[in-house]
Design an enzyme around this catalytic site. Sequence first.
Site, PDB file in Angstrom:
ATOM      1  N   ARG A  10      21.074   1.886  13.113  1.00  0.00           N
ATOM      2  CA  ARG A  10      20.404   0.634  12.676  1.00  0.00           C
ATOM      3  C   ARG A  10      21.402  -0.244  11.922  1.00  0.00           C
ATOM      4  NH1 ARG A  10      14.953   1.637   9.670  1.00  0.00           N
ATOM      5  NH2 ARG A  10      14.828  -0.624   9.908  1.00  0.00           N
ATOM      6  N   ASN A  38      12.258  -5.585   4.513  1.00  0.00           N
ATOM      7  CA  ASN A  38      13.303  -5.297   5.500  1.00  0.00           C
ATOM      8  C   ASN A  38      14.549  -4.749   4.817  1.00  0.00           C
ATOM      9  OD1 ASN A  38      11.471  -6.416   7.261  1.00  0.00           O
ATOM     10  ND2 ASN A  38      12.456  -8.428   7.284  1.00  0.00           N
ATOM     11  N   HIS A  44      12.353  -1.900   0.074  1.00  0.00           N
ATOM     12  CA  HIS A  44      12.514  -0.625   0.783  1.00  0.00           C
ATOM     13  C   HIS A  44      13.978  -0.249   0.983  1.00  0.00           C
ATOM     14  CE1 HIS A  44       8.222  -1.327   2.527  1.00  0.00           C
ATOM     15  NE2 HIS A  44       8.217  -0.988   1.254  1.00  0.00           N
ATOM     16  N   GLY A  84       5.544 -12.347   8.724  1.00  0.00           N
ATOM     17  CA  GLY A  84       5.941 -11.250   9.604  1.00  0.00           C
ATOM     18  C   GLY A  84       5.748  -9.863   9.043  1.00  0.00           C
ATOM     19  N   SER A 139       2.631  -6.696   8.732  1.00  0.00           N
ATOM     20  CA  SER A 139       1.261  -6.286   9.103  1.00  0.00           C
ATOM     21  C   SER A 139       0.431  -5.978   7.851  1.00  0.00           C
ATOM     22  CB  SER A 139       1.331  -5.044   9.996  1.00  0.00           C
ATOM     23  OG  SER A 139       2.026  -4.009   9.292  1.00  0.00           O
TER      24      SER A 139
HETATM   25  N1  APR Z   1       7.422 -13.834  13.967  1.00  0.00           N
HETATM   26  C1  APR Z   1       6.576 -13.511  12.941  1.00  0.00           C
HETATM   27  N2  APR Z   1       5.891 -12.346  12.872  1.00  0.00           N
HETATM   28  C2  APR Z   1       6.057 -11.484  13.893  1.00  0.00           C
HETATM   29  C3  APR Z   1       6.914 -11.745  14.994  1.00  0.00           C
HETATM   30  C4  APR Z   1       7.609 -12.976  14.994  1.00  0.00           C
HETATM   31  N3  APR Z   1       8.447 -13.318  15.999  1.00  0.00           N
HETATM   32  N4  APR Z   1       6.851 -10.672  15.836  1.00  0.00           N
HETATM   33  C5  APR Z   1       5.992  -9.774  15.275  1.00  0.00           C
HETATM   34  N5  APR Z   1       5.507 -10.272  14.123  1.00  0.00           N
HETATM   35  C6  APR Z   1       4.575  -9.654  13.175  1.00  0.00           C
HETATM   36  C7  APR Z   1       3.575  -8.691  13.778  1.00  0.00           C
HETATM   37  O1  APR Z   1       2.457  -9.400  14.273  1.00  0.00           O
HETATM   38  C8  APR Z   1       3.225  -7.836  12.559  1.00  0.00           C
HETATM   39  O2  APR Z   1       2.204  -8.438  11.785  1.00  0.00           O
HETATM   40  O3  APR Z   1       5.336  -8.890  12.268  1.00  0.00           O
HETATM   41  C9  APR Z   1       4.523  -7.852  11.745  1.00  0.00           C
HETATM   42  C10 APR Z   1       5.301  -6.558  11.856  1.00  0.00           C
HETATM   43  O4  APR Z   1       4.545  -5.555  11.235  1.00  0.00           O
HETATM   44  P1  APR Z   1       5.218  -4.111  11.064  1.00  0.00           P
HETATM   45  O5  APR Z   1       5.904  -3.727  12.329  1.00  0.00           O
HETATM   46  O6  APR Z   1       4.138  -3.219  10.490  1.00  0.00           O
HETATM   47  O7  APR Z   1       6.368  -4.328   9.980  1.00  0.00           O
HETATM   48  P2  APR Z   1       6.208  -4.392   8.407  1.00  0.00           P
HETATM   49  O8  APR Z   1       4.911  -5.002   8.012  1.00  0.00           O
HETATM   50  O9  APR Z   1       7.444  -5.023   7.883  1.00  0.00           O
HETATM   51  O10 APR Z   1       6.210  -2.820   8.000  1.00  0.00           O
HETATM   52  C11 APR Z   1       6.216  -2.548   6.611  1.00  0.00           C
HETATM   53  O11 APR Z   1       6.490  -0.202   7.125  1.00  0.00           O
HETATM   54  O12 APR Z   1       7.541   1.294   8.509  1.00  0.00           O
HETATM   55  C12 APR Z   1       7.526   0.790   7.211  1.00  0.00           C
HETATM   56  O13 APR Z   1       9.273   0.620   5.657  1.00  0.00           O
HETATM   57  C13 APR Z   1       8.832   0.124   6.878  1.00  0.00           C
HETATM   58  O14 APR Z   1       9.248  -1.954   5.733  1.00  0.00           O
HETATM   59  C14 APR Z   1       8.455  -1.344   6.740  1.00  0.00           C
HETATM   60  C15 APR Z   1       6.991  -1.285   6.360  1.00  0.00           C
END
Ligand code: APR
Length: 227
Positions: free
Chosen positions: A57, A88, A105, A171, A173
């Site tokens: 990564r 991130n 994180h 961005g 979830s």
């Molecule tokens: N622009 C904006 N948002 C986007 C895009 C984009 N191009 N593509 C995807 N998304 C959104 C998705 O709809 C979702 O809501 O980004 C979000 C990604 O969610 P996750 O994959 O759950 O990532 P995140 O919320 O950062 O996860 C939180 O979980 O696995 C652990 O430590 C890890 O920091 C991470 C934490």
Amino acid sequence: MKPNLVVLTGAGISAESGIKTFRDSDGLWENYRIEDVASYDSFEKDSELVTKFYNARRRQLTTCQPNEAHKQLVRLEKKFNVTVITQNVDDLHERAGSTEVIHLHGELTKACSVSDKQEIYDIGYHDITPMDVDKNGNMLRPFIVWFGESVPMIEPAAKAVEKASVLIIVGTSLVVYPAAGLMNYAPAGCKKYLIDPQRPQADLSGFTFIEEKASTGVKKAVDELLA
Ligand code: APR
């Protein structure tokens, strides 16, 4: 005195830079089970696998660039005192020019001692190898907050949100705590935006929801805030 503005970002802001998200259909984790790579137990069980995963990564960062969303956030610094709070572990906010970044994180470009997570080493994009040791000869590990580990930066992050006149969430979830709970620290009257192509399962009352990808959605919010 510039008003305070906080941005909370997740994997979605880096998606258009080519870094996969975690929970989208082709999520990064599908190549590995989360339990196998992102917990201290997994590191204890197989430090080589976990170190290799984060080395891959980290190496990927050399092929990625900040995207329009990262760059648009920097524009806000002329009018606001901006704090970026990110889940991130990439360095794209810093490379875009953001000057105040809190990594909840951890950070791929750093390593720490397995015996003392406060003993941190800047390693850039280099691999961590078994030969790398701290000043006492202990192994190094990725400077990542794994599932089940404490999130030391959550306190300064919550304090920043408490003082924010504007909160922008991009961005994420909003399923991983304590990061997902930060929005609840926003003071009354705080102007709130959420930018995501898919509406997250969260109470978004009081938010302006911009149902777009980060690269276009963030520009919309920034243009409005700088108008
Ligand atoms: N622009 C904006 N948002 C986007 C895009 C984009 N191009 N593509 C995807 N998304 C959104 C998705 O709809 C979702 O809501 O980004 C979000 C990604 O969610 P996750 O994959 O759950 O990532 P995140 O919320 O950062 O996860 C939180 O979980 O696995 C652990 O430590 C890890 O920091 C991470 C934490």
